[in-house]
Design a protein around this motif. Structure first.
Motif, mmCIF file in Angstrom:
data_model
loop_
_atom_site.group_PDB
_atom_site.id
_atom_site.type_symbol
_atom_site.label_atom_id
_atom_site.label_comp_id
_atom_site.label_asym_id
_atom_site.label_seq_id
_atom_site.Cartn_x
_atom_site.Cartn_y
_atom_site.Cartn_z
ATOM 1 N N GLU A 49 0.865 -1.084 -0.032
ATOM 2 C CA GLU A 49 -0.116 0.012 -0.160
ATOM 3 C C GLU A 49 0.987 1.278 -0.043
ATOM 4 O O GLU A 49 0.851 2.088 -0.908
ATOM 5 N N VAL A 69 2.634 -2.877 -7.565
ATOM 6 C CA VAL A 69 1.091 -3.139 -7.632
ATOM 7 C C VAL A 69 0.645 -2.632 -6.204
ATOM 8 O O VAL A 69 1.238 -3.052 -5.085
ATOM 9 N N ARG A 70 0.070 -1.651 -6.065
ATOM 10 C CA ARG A 70 -0.643 -1.135 -4.949
ATOM 11 C C ARG A 70 -1.940 -1.318 -4.657
ATOM 12 O O ARG A 70 -2.818 -1.539 -5.622
ATOM 13 N N GLY A 71 -2.316 -1.161 -3.303
ATOM 14 C CA GLY A 71 -3.624 -1.424 -2.887
ATOM 15 C C GLY A 71 -3.959 -1.860 -1.496
ATOM 16 O O GLY A 71 -2.984 -2.189 -0.672
ATOM 17 N N ARG A 184 3.560 0.420 -13.577
ATOM 18 C CA ARG A 184 2.177 0.288 -12.422
ATOM 19 C C ARG A 184 1.170 -0.761 -12.982
ATOM 20 O O ARG A 184 0.702 -0.390 -14.046
ATOM 21 N N GLU A 185 0.912 -1.602 -12.130
ATOM 22 C CA GLU A 185 -0.174 -2.608 -12.757
ATOM 23 C C GLU A 185 -1.237 -2.525 -11.712
ATOM 24 O O GLU A 185 -0.991 -2.689 -10.431
ATOM 25 N N ASP A 186 -2.371 -2.234 -12.243
ATOM 26 C CA ASP A 186 -3.482 -2.188 -11.532
ATOM 27 C C ASP A 186 -4.365 -3.407 -11.332
ATOM 28 O O ASP A 186 -5.257 -3.812 -11.942
ATOM 29 N N ARG A 188 -6.106 -6.006 -8.748
ATOM 30 C CA ARG A 188 -6.977 -5.710 -7.347
ATOM 31 C C ARG A 188 -7.161 -7.233 -6.943
ATOM 32 O O ARG A 188 -7.415 -8.094 -7.820
#
Length: 338
Positions: A49, A69-71, A184-186, A188
């Motif tokens: 994150e 990869v963020r989340g 950056r890869e989205d 989820r």
């Protein structure tokens, strides 16, 4: 399987609450060497994150490409969330080699990925190289109780994967003016697909001071210390040096010191500037965890102890005389002696 479609060496940057662990940076140094031998790129994989610190560090330690990869679902490690994100990256980019630190999280993640990708995984490696004629990575690890080293190849499948013990390698020099490509890869992960939840982190009772694997000076004790109470003098010397206390398995098995302080094949691998072995005979299992130290000083009353074969400096004498004398000299040097 067309092995040529698999390119680049990936290094997983393991983080705890946004702070990268040193093993990720240690592996970037090795990843760079492997990538150069394979004529490929060295890449960092960061999942989390709040990962700005990890991204900055991956750039400084030489990653050519950084996959991010963020989340919020990645704030704390879980095999379900991290495994899903990492697998998606692998299926899209087809890495040739994946290096993962042999931490609790890394071992968990590595095994999950290996099963899903139907490839091999070599655990707890301590040395890496590349076969020039085949391009296969040679994974080396202790085997048969540390009495020999196994060289393991993954020649039929890709990616080649292995976990590497923290401290097995030193962090590389930081790169000046390094420019990394950021991808950056989205990706989820649904909350209902994460089957385990982190409720809280409870600090272990013995976790204090400098971490063993990060210490530049280690004073380690073995069976020759004769009891838990005698580790007090080792701690005093370690404190004066600005270091940490370690131990052999014999001392841990005797209950004199926590297992978190164990150095060796079944403990931690360390590479300090100075390693002082006090009353440690030097069984091969212990040597597997400390022989890459810059300077090894051994104190043992048995002149034939195996520890002297790897020591840079050896003192044949009684630890109960030698260690207090070292403490006294250190205190004098620091103007602490009354």
């Amino acid at each position: 399987m067309d092995l040529k479609q698999y390119q680049d060496v990936w290094v997983f940057i393991d983080c705890f609450q946004g702070h990268p662990k040193d093993v990720g940076y240690e592996l970037l140094g090795q990843g760079r060497l492997l990538a150069e031998a394979l004529k490929q790129k060295c890449c960092a994989v960061i999942i989390g994150e709040n990962v700005d610190e990890a991204i900055k560090g991956a750039t400084e330690y030489g990653a050519d490409i950084i996959y991010v990869v963020r989340g919020e679902e990645y704030a704390n490690y879980s095999a379900d969330a991290y495994g899903h994100a990492f697998l998606e990256l692998c299926e899209k980019y087809h890495p040739n080699t994946i290096l993962i630190g042999a931490t609790a999280n890394g071992r968990d993640l590595g095994s999950k990925l290996a099963i899903r990708l139907k490839t091999g995984l070599t655990a707890d490696c301590t040395a890496l190289s590349v076969e020039e004629d085949t391009g296969n990575v040679v994974w080396e690890r202790p085997a048969f109780g540390g009495n020999l080293y196994a060289r393991i190849l993954c020649s039929e499948t890709r990616p080649q994967m292995g976990t590497v013990r923290p401290g097995a390698f030193k962090k590389p020099q930081k790169c000046q003016n390094k420019l990394s490509v950021m991808i950056r890869e989205d990706i989820r992960t649904k909350q209902e697909d994460i089957l385990t939840k982190v409720i809280d982190f409870i600090k272990a009772k013995d976790e204090s001071g400098i971490k063993l694997e990060e210490a530049e000076y280690i004073v380690a004790g073995g069976r020759g210390l004769k009891g838990a109470e005698n580790f007090t003098m080792l701690k005093e010397l370690a404190d004066l040096l600005g270091g940490s206390v370690g131990a052999s398995r014999a001392a841990v098995d005797a209950g004199w010191i926590p297992q978190s302080k164990q150095v060796g094949q079944t403990g931690k691998t360390v590479t300090p500037k100075v390693y002082i072995a006090c009353g440690i005979s030097g069984a091969v299992q212990h040597l597997a965890g400390m022989t890459e130290s810059d300077t090894i000083i051994a104190i043992n009353k048995d002149a034939s102890a195996p520890i002297f074969e790897v020591a840079d400096y050896g003192i044949v004498g009684d630890v109960f005389e030698m260690v207090p004398a070292m403490i006294k000299e250190m205190r004098i040097a620091k103007n602490l002696e009354q």
